[in-house]
Write an enzyme that holds these catalytic residues in place. Structure first.
Site, PDB file in Angstrom:
ATOM      1  N   GLU A 120       0.820  -1.213   0.000  1.00 41.25           N
ATOM      2  CA  GLU A 120       0.000   0.000   0.000  1.00 41.25           C
ATOM      3  C   GLU A 120       0.853   1.262   0.000  1.00 41.25           C
ATOM      4  OE1 GLU A 120      -3.939  -1.614   2.352  1.00 41.25           O
ATOM      5  OE2 GLU A 120      -2.320  -0.875   3.577  1.00 41.25           O
ATOM      6  N   CYS A 133       3.394   8.664   1.589  1.00 47.21           N
ATOM      7  CA  CYS A 133       3.931   7.674   2.525  1.00 47.21           C
ATOM      8  C   CYS A 133       4.196   6.394   1.725  1.00 47.21           C
ATOM      9  CB  CYS A 133       2.900   7.465   3.626  1.00 47.21           C
ATOM     10  SG  CYS A 133       3.444   6.321   4.883  1.00 47.21           S
ATOM     11  N   CYS A 140       6.170  -6.788   7.121  1.00 47.47           N
ATOM     12  CA  CYS A 140       7.367  -6.384   7.873  1.00 47.47           C
ATOM     13  C   CYS A 140       7.783  -7.564   8.727  1.00 47.47           C
ATOM     14  CB  CYS A 140       7.053  -5.175   8.748  1.00 47.47           C
ATOM     15  SG  CYS A 140       8.507  -4.526   9.606  1.00 47.47           S
ATOM     16  N   CYS A 144       6.446  -5.077  15.880  1.00 49.56           N
ATOM     17  CA  CYS A 144       6.099  -4.081  16.886  1.00 49.56           C
ATOM     18  C   CYS A 144       4.649  -4.337  17.271  1.00 49.56           C
ATOM     19  CB  CYS A 144       6.299  -2.680  16.338  1.00 49.56           C
ATOM     20  SG  CYS A 144       7.999  -2.422  15.809  1.00 49.56           S
ATOM     21  N   CYS A 147       1.563  -2.322  15.880  1.00 49.34           N
ATOM     22  CA  CYS A 147       1.533  -2.026  14.442  1.00 49.34           C
ATOM     23  C   CYS A 147       0.841  -3.130  13.655  1.00 49.34           C
ATOM     24  CB  CYS A 147       2.961  -1.835  13.942  1.00 49.34           C
ATOM     25  SG  CYS A 147       3.062  -1.624  12.158  1.00 49.34           S
ATOM     26  N   CYS A 371      -1.009   5.958  10.292  1.00 48.17           N
ATOM     27  CA  CYS A 371       0.233   5.280  10.698  1.00 48.17           C
ATOM     28  C   CYS A 371      -0.083   3.953  11.363  1.00 48.17           C
ATOM     29  CB  CYS A 371       0.970   6.066  11.774  1.00 48.17           C
ATOM     30  SG  CYS A 371       1.565   7.633  11.293  1.00 48.17           S
TER      31      CYS A 371
HETATM   32  N1  SAH Z   1       9.084   0.481   9.882  1.00 46.89           N
HETATM   33  C1  SAH Z   1       9.419   1.833  10.027  1.00 46.89           C
HETATM   34  C2  SAH Z   1       8.550   2.772   9.222  1.00 46.89           C
HETATM   35  C3  SAH Z   1       7.066   2.478   9.103  1.00 46.89           C
HETATM   36  S1  SAH Z   1       5.984   2.805  10.416  1.00 46.89           S
HETATM   37  C4  SAH Z   1       9.361   2.228  11.482  1.00 46.89           C
HETATM   38  O1  SAH Z   1       8.882   1.453  12.286  1.00 46.89           O
HETATM   39  O2  SAH Z   1       9.849   3.289  11.803  1.00 46.89           O
HETATM   40  C5  SAH Z   1       5.712   4.556  10.554  1.00 46.89           C
HETATM   41  C6  SAH Z   1       5.445   4.980  12.014  1.00 46.89           C
HETATM   42  O3  SAH Z   1       4.124   4.596  12.483  1.00 46.89           O
HETATM   43  C7  SAH Z   1       6.419   4.331  12.991  1.00 46.89           C
HETATM   44  O4  SAH Z   1       6.884   5.265  13.930  1.00 46.89           O
HETATM   45  C8  SAH Z   1       5.545   3.312  13.654  1.00 46.89           C
HETATM   46  O5  SAH Z   1       6.077   2.896  14.873  1.00 46.89           O
HETATM   47  C9  SAH Z   1       4.237   4.042  13.770  1.00 46.89           C
HETATM   48  N2  SAH Z   1       3.096   3.167  14.079  1.00 46.89           N
HETATM   49  C10 SAH Z   1       2.996   1.836  13.863  1.00 46.89           C
HETATM   50  N3  SAH Z   1       1.769   1.387  14.271  1.00 46.89           N
HETATM   51  C11 SAH Z   1       1.100   2.465  14.748  1.00 46.89           C
HETATM   52  C12 SAH Z   1      -0.221   2.642  15.272  1.00 46.89           C
HETATM   53  N4  SAH Z   1      -1.073   1.639  15.374  1.00 46.89           N
HETATM   54  N5  SAH Z   1      -0.582   3.887  15.627  1.00 46.89           N
HETATM   55  C13 SAH Z   1       0.275   4.941  15.485  1.00 46.89           C
HETATM   56  N6  SAH Z   1       1.519   4.823  14.980  1.00 46.89           N
HETATM   57  C14 SAH Z   1       1.941   3.600  14.616  1.00 46.89           C
HETATM   58 FE1  SF4 Z   2       7.585  -2.968  11.041  1.00 45.57          FE
HETATM   59 FE2  SF4 Z   2       5.418  -1.741  11.955  1.00 45.57          FE
HETATM   60 FE3  SF4 Z   2       7.541  -2.094  13.557  1.00 45.57          FE
HETATM   61 FE4  SF4 Z   2       7.678  -0.321  11.541  1.00 45.57          FE
HETATM   62  S1  SF4 Z   2       6.314  -0.201  13.322  1.00 45.57           S
HETATM   63  S2  SF4 Z   2       9.235  -1.872  12.112  1.00 45.57           S
HETATM   64  S3  SF4 Z   2       6.394  -1.376   9.997  1.00 45.57           S
HETATM   65  S4  SF4 Z   2       6.258  -3.726  12.680  1.00 45.57           S
END
Ligand code: SAH
Ligand code: SF4
Length: 398
Positions: A120, A133, A140, A144, A147, A371
């Site tokens: 996406e 974005c 991934c 996390c 996420c 995000c």
């Molecule tokens: N993988 C990279 C970039 C993609 S995520 C990273 O983790 O930095 C972009 C941002 O959105 C990151 O800071 C991530 O931690 C945040 N993010 C992930 N899940 C989220 C959620 N459910 N609500 C708000 N931010 C979130």
């Molecule tokens: Fe991967 Fe989501 Fe963690 Fe970014 S925030 S490293 S996309 S699992």
């Protein structure tokens, strides 16, 4: 479809690069190749060295400055040669499966690779500018816990054409060809879509080099931000070889909490990560490092957490700003967003210490484009996985 790679374990399983073959078109896609690689491909196809060099330059301009999608309209190339190109090469964008528009104007595209994987991209418009974005991987490998992308199983690295192609598609949609120096709606790029860009370093670097090239798309490195969850060994190279702005997904200030919510922390801890930030080439007061901090209720949002964040930033003398991201919910998520008053108080503490800490306004939530909400609809969970998530949720709420 290529065989699906299962993800072994939770920490740092670097995806294995696999070849990708176009299913129904054997012509070489020129998108994603460097200028030099285009020249070499032309020579290999039979042009002499001088012709190859000249045509490579013209094609580059047509593809990345004018946004050409085929050879027909290239009036600076003789008709016969256009046909010769079209037999051997293509100028292909990613395939669009679905487009959605949010009530706030945010747009999301579900894209599909030639070998059938979904990913996406999201465009977030503002009054006189806008941010794209961009995804770097399908899914991934990091998990996390807040996420949605992290719950995806399918993973492969996106190739340069699939990364640059996202920018080109957005320009097509916005009608922003040819490249203009000023007044673009697509003014900024963030590598914050699906995936961890520093686990796909070479392709992300090659793609961003194309995006930054002055003869082509010509987006300045100052308008591009790469976000990493903290892949410490790749950070210096990112600064040296790409040179874009750095954002770091910090999200917690203690080992205990960060180990839980960003499992990569078990491998590269907070202190190590901040030391790498302090050494990031090109960071200074004019180009600050952004620390992203997702606000999770009763998890990482206390006054004490805010004060510790300030202490850490000072300890490492970081030219920093903090982006507070209200947690965006998704089905099955284990966390809740902090209350607005809590987020404000957290922001105030950091701000009073002289560090900018704006609260990000969520965009595109209604179409799951905010995000952390990106996840291909096509991916389905197994029954066992759904059961496990439901159990975890119960335990977390108990
Ligand atoms: N993988 C990279 C970039 C993609 S995520 C990273 O983790 O930095 C972009 C941002 O959105 C990151 O800071 C991530 O931690 C945040 N993010 C992930 N899940 C989220 C959620 N459910 N609500 C708000 N931010 C979130
Ligand atoms: Fe991967 Fe989501 Fe963690 Fe970014 S925030 S490293 S996309 S699992």
């Amino acid at each position: 479809m290529t065989a699906v790679m299962t993800i072994p374990g939770h920490i740092d399983p670097v995806p294995v690069p696999r070849p990708v073959f176009a299913v129904d078109d054997a012509r070489l896609n020129l998108v994603g190749l460097s200028k030099e690689a285009i020249r070499a491909a032309l020579e290999e196809a039979g042009l002499d060295a001088r012709q190859a060099k000249l045509r490579a330059k013209q094609l580059w301009h047509q593809i990345y400055n004018r946004g050409a999608t085929g050879f027909d309209a290239m009036s600076d190339i003789a008709k016969g040669q256009r046909a010769w190109f079209a037999e051997r090469f293509r100028i292909a964008r990613p395939k669009v499966e679905v487009q959605q528009v949010s009530t706030d104007g945010t747009r999301k595209w579900l894209l599909q690779t030639d070998d059938g994987h979904d990913y996406e991209m999201v465009f977030i418009p503002d009054a006189d500018r806008g941010t794209l974005c961009v995804s770097s991987q399908v899914g991934c490998t990091l998990n996390c816990r807040f996420c949605h992308t992290g719950t995806m199983r399918l993973v492969r690295n996106l190739n340069p054409d699939e990364i640059v192609g996202q920018v080109m598609l957005a320009r097509d949609a916005l009608g922003e060809w040819p490249s203009q120096p000023e007044g673009r709606l697509l003014s900024n790029i963030v590598m914050m879509g699906m995936g961890e860009p520093l686990y796909n370093f070479d392709n992300v670097r090659d793609a961003l080099k194309i995006v930054m090239d002055g003869d082509g798309i010509a987006l300045s490195k100052r308008r591009i931000t790469l976000s990493t969850s903290g892949v410490v060994p790749m950070m210096a190279r990112a600064g040296e070889e790409i040179g874009v702005n750095l954002a770091v997904s910090l999200h917690a200030v203690t080992k205990e909490v960060r180990d839980e919510i960003v499992p990569l922390n078990r491998k590269y801890g907070i202190e190590e990560l901040l030391a790498a930030c302090a050494a990031y080439p090109g960071a200074n007061n004019a180009r600050r490092i952004t620390f992203e901090y997702v606000m999770l209720k009763d998890k990482n949002d206390s006054d004490e957490d805010a004060r510790e964040l300030v202490r850490l930033i000072r300890k490492y003398k970081l030219p920093a700003k903090v982006n507070l991201i209200p947690f965006n919910p998704w089905p099955g998520a284990l966390y809740e967003c902090s209350d607005p008053e809590r987020v404000q108080r957290f922001s105030d503490i950091i701000f009073e210490a002289g560090i900018s800490a704006p609260v990000r306004r969520p965009r595109g939530r209604d179409i799951m484009a905010a995000c952390g909400q990106l996840k291909s609809a096509a991916e389905k969970k197994s029954r066992a996985e759904l059961d496990r998530l439901a159990e975890e949720k119960q335990a977390a709420l108990a």
